[in-house]
Design an enzyme around this catalytic site. Structure first.
Site, PDB file in Angstrom:
ATOM      1  N   CYS A 168      -7.406 -45.685 -15.163  1.00 22.14           N
ATOM      2  CA  CYS A 168      -6.088 -46.327 -15.118  1.00 22.14           C
ATOM      3  C   CYS A 168      -5.939 -47.154 -16.393  1.00 22.14           C
ATOM      4  O   CYS A 168      -5.602 -48.325 -16.347  1.00 22.14           O
ATOM      5  CB  CYS A 168      -5.910 -47.141 -13.846  1.00 22.14           C
ATOM      6  SG  CYS A 168      -7.151 -48.382 -13.599  1.00 22.14           S
TER       7      CYS A 168
ATOM      8  N   GLY B 223      -8.702 -44.816  -2.132  1.00 21.01           N
ATOM      9  CA  GLY B 223      -7.398 -44.166  -2.310  1.00 21.01           C
ATOM     10  C   GLY B 223      -7.551 -42.665  -2.524  1.00 21.01           C
ATOM     11  O   GLY B 223      -6.933 -41.853  -1.830  1.00 21.01           O
TER      12      GLY B 223
HETATM   13  N1  SAM Z   1     -11.229 -44.057  -6.763  1.00 20.00           N
HETATM   14  C1  SAM Z   1     -10.922 -45.365  -6.229  1.00 20.00           C
HETATM   15  C2  SAM Z   1      -9.625 -45.298  -5.462  1.00 20.00           C
HETATM   16  O1  SAM Z   1      -8.808 -44.414  -5.715  1.00 20.00           O
HETATM   17  O2  SAM Z   1      -9.433 -46.120  -4.556  1.00 20.00           O
HETATM   18  C3  SAM Z   1     -10.911 -46.419  -7.312  1.00 20.00           C
HETATM   19  C4  SAM Z   1     -12.163 -46.428  -8.132  1.00 20.00           C
HETATM   20  S1  SAM Z   1     -12.268 -47.710  -9.302  1.00 20.00           S
HETATM   21  C5  SAM Z   1     -11.184 -47.215 -10.536  1.00 20.00           C
HETATM   22  C6  SAM Z   1     -13.854 -47.426  -9.989  1.00 20.00           C
HETATM   23  C7  SAM Z   1     -15.016 -47.703  -9.084  1.00 20.00           C
HETATM   24  O3  SAM Z   1     -16.214 -47.435  -9.806  1.00 20.00           O
HETATM   25  C8  SAM Z   1     -15.120 -49.135  -8.591  1.00 20.00           C
HETATM   26  O4  SAM Z   1     -15.118 -49.166  -7.210  1.00 20.00           O
HETATM   27  C9  SAM Z   1     -16.451 -49.630  -9.158  1.00 20.00           C
HETATM   28  O5  SAM Z   1     -17.132 -50.488  -8.284  1.00 20.00           O
HETATM   29  C10 SAM Z   1     -17.205 -48.350  -9.376  1.00 20.00           C
HETATM   30  N2  SAM Z   1     -18.272 -48.478 -10.394  1.00 20.00           N
HETATM   31  C11 SAM Z   1     -18.597 -49.560 -11.144  1.00 20.00           C
HETATM   32  N3  SAM Z   1     -19.648 -49.286 -11.939  1.00 20.00           N
HETATM   33  C12 SAM Z   1     -19.998 -48.023 -11.692  1.00 20.00           C
HETATM   34  C13 SAM Z   1     -21.008 -47.178 -12.185  1.00 20.00           C
HETATM   35  N4  SAM Z   1     -21.861 -47.583 -13.106  1.00 20.00           N
HETATM   36  N5  SAM Z   1     -21.086 -45.936 -11.681  1.00 20.00           N
HETATM   37  C14 SAM Z   1     -20.210 -45.503 -10.758  1.00 20.00           C
HETATM   38  N6  SAM Z   1     -19.235 -46.266 -10.265  1.00 20.00           N
HETATM   39  C15 SAM Z   1     -19.123 -47.493 -10.716  1.00 20.00           C
END
Ligand code: SAM
Length: 460
Positions: free
Chosen positions: A231, A115
């Protein structure tokens, strides 16, 4: 709407934070249907004319009167718009206010499903370069698909842990960390999030965010910006993270002007380096879901790392195209002279020549899942185009385009047999409302449908 109860500890904390009366309004707002909103791709044209109202802080964002079947809209698959909840679109307002350089090097460190990466990609357009990173493999695949459909060719998709960026200190003009969080802001849209919530999980998320920000804070160059978002509503993952970032790195606060009619709540966090601001989106005040964002500026005199120029590009599986191949691609496909080409298993990729040094430097540290635009391969005299090329905004000189009606476009997206009259033999670019959808190949006695198997739709 099925009603899973809000976790008790969460309710207690929110009452403490908002007061009883406001909590009542907050709780009530969670019973409302979430509003569907889309953000259009400014490089592919405007769509969904009917029944839409503007998202106040993003001139590419619109609320829809009701939820259409996106699966049965060919323009959704062609990357003409992205379905994104409206609070997140506030990032566009931030970029505009801070005058982020359109020709900058941006990093979205936690990017899937894409996104905010597609928003950043639209912002930098043909001028800048974006690294969209996602650590989890399956999620990196979805990110890649969305970046391909967005089609601007300005993005490199990587699959790395934030740790793997440690050599890239002071490299980026802008780093966005939309951190994995406890998801309290999703309690309306995704009721399951209520079941997954626990105080322990909030604490775990906060620790994970500290680990991520410990790396991310170093990656911004002098004069550049860091944007941190979640979020969720709790302070541990929001204002406490502002304190953490400021305790680890020198940053200056950035205050974003907000129109009072937007009903965004500004918070002020005192640190040794001054007052930092957070922007909270509550579902009883705004149309979108819960969201938090804060912006930090790296002092101008902080470290800046320029990419080191590499004389002979070497990589385990990506090869630089030779002069002859590059010239042939430019002239056959009508591409810009300022292009740099690479190949991966004989398939050629287009990139903006302006970022050759950056791309080659980054490829030494990062696990690349996609970059630029995959064009296709040569088979003797013929060029075999890829789907990625079709849905990109690059010119496609030498190919006939054929407009499909809605039924034909859906047949194409289902990867079923196509009947199309009056097209020449060979590769034909199929379009819907003049937007490229993909390739078919007319073999004379039949037509091959080249829509990617893994993306085909099954809905009738
Ligand atoms: N920015 C995205 C969007 O707008 O579509 C949504 C991101 S979501 C809130 C957070 C993301 O961080 C997930 O895709 C997750 O897999 C990833 N994530 C999980 N553990 C993580 C880590 N240790 N370091 C970085 N990213 C991580």
């Amino acid at each position: 709407m099925s009603e899973i109860k809000l976790p008790e500890a969460f309710v207690k904390r929110m009452i403490n934070y908002l007061g009883e009366e406001e909590f009542f309004a907050f709780e009530k707002s969670l019973e409302k249907e979430p509003r569907v909103s889309i953000r259009i791709n400014p490089f592919k044209g405007i769509i969904h004319e009917a029944d839409r109202t503007a998202v106040p802080w993003n001139n590419e964002g619109y609320f829809l009167a009701e939820r259409p079947s996106f699966t049965l809209d060919p323009l959704f698959h062609a990357g003409c718009y992205y379905v994104q909840e409206s609070s997140s679109m506030f990032i566009a307002h931030i970029l505009k206010y801070i005058q982020a350089p359109k020709d900058g090097i941006f990093l979205d460190l936690a990017a899937a499903p894409g996104g905010k990466s597609t928003l950043l990609s639209s912002f930098i357009g043909k001028d800048g370069f974006l690294v969209a990173n996602e650590v989890i493999k399956t999620r990196a695949n979805i990110l890649k698909e969305n970046i391909i459909k967005w089609g601007l060719g300005n993005t490199m998709v990587t699959q790395n842990d934030p740790e793997h960026f440690r050599e890239l200190e002071g490299f980026f003009d802008l780093v966005l960390v939309d951190a994995p969080c406890s998801g309290e802001g999703l309690f309306r849209k995704d009721q399951e999030a209520r079941n997954e919530w626990s105080e322990d999980n909030v604490n775990l998320c906060a620790l994970r965010q500290q680990r991520i920000m410990d790396q991310a804070g170093a990656l911004v160059k002098g004069g550049g910006y860091l944007i941190y978002s979640t979020c969720t509503f709790n302070e541990k993952e929001n204002e406490d993270m502002i304190r953490f970032i400021c305790s680890e790195y020198a940053y200056e606060p950035v205050r974003i002007p907000i129109d009072p009619t937007w009903k965004i709540t500004e918070t002020a966090t005192e640190t040794e380096d001054g007052t930092f601001y957070g922007y909270r989106f509550y579902p009883h005040h705004v149309e979108g879901e819960g969201f938090f964002v804060s912006v930090f500026k790296r002092p101008e005199d902080s470290y800046i790392q320029e990419p080191k120029k590499i004389k002979d590009f070497k990589h385990s599986h990506i090869k630089a195209a030779n002069k002859q191949e590059s010239q042939r691609l430019i002239s056959d496909l009508g591409l810009d002279e300022r292009s740099t080409f690479y190949s991966l298993q004989d398939s050629f990729f287009w990139t903006n020549a302006k970022y050759q040094t950056h791309f080659e430097f980054l490829s030494r540290f990062l696990n690349i899942r996609y970059f630029g635009v995959e064009l296709g391969k040569f088979n003797k005299e013929q060029f075999i185009p890829n789907h990625e090329f079709a849905v990109s905004i690059l010119p496609k000189k030498g190919f006939t385009a054929h407009e499909l009606n809605l039924d034909q476009a859906l047949t194409f997206l289902r990867k079923e047999d196509m009947v199309v009259d009056d097209i020449p033999e060979g590769w034909v670019l199929v379009t819907y409302q003049n937007i490229p959808m993909g390739w078919i190949k007319n073999l004379g006695n039949r037509i091959n449908n080249n829509y990617p198997k893994e993306w085909r739709i099954r809905m009738r």
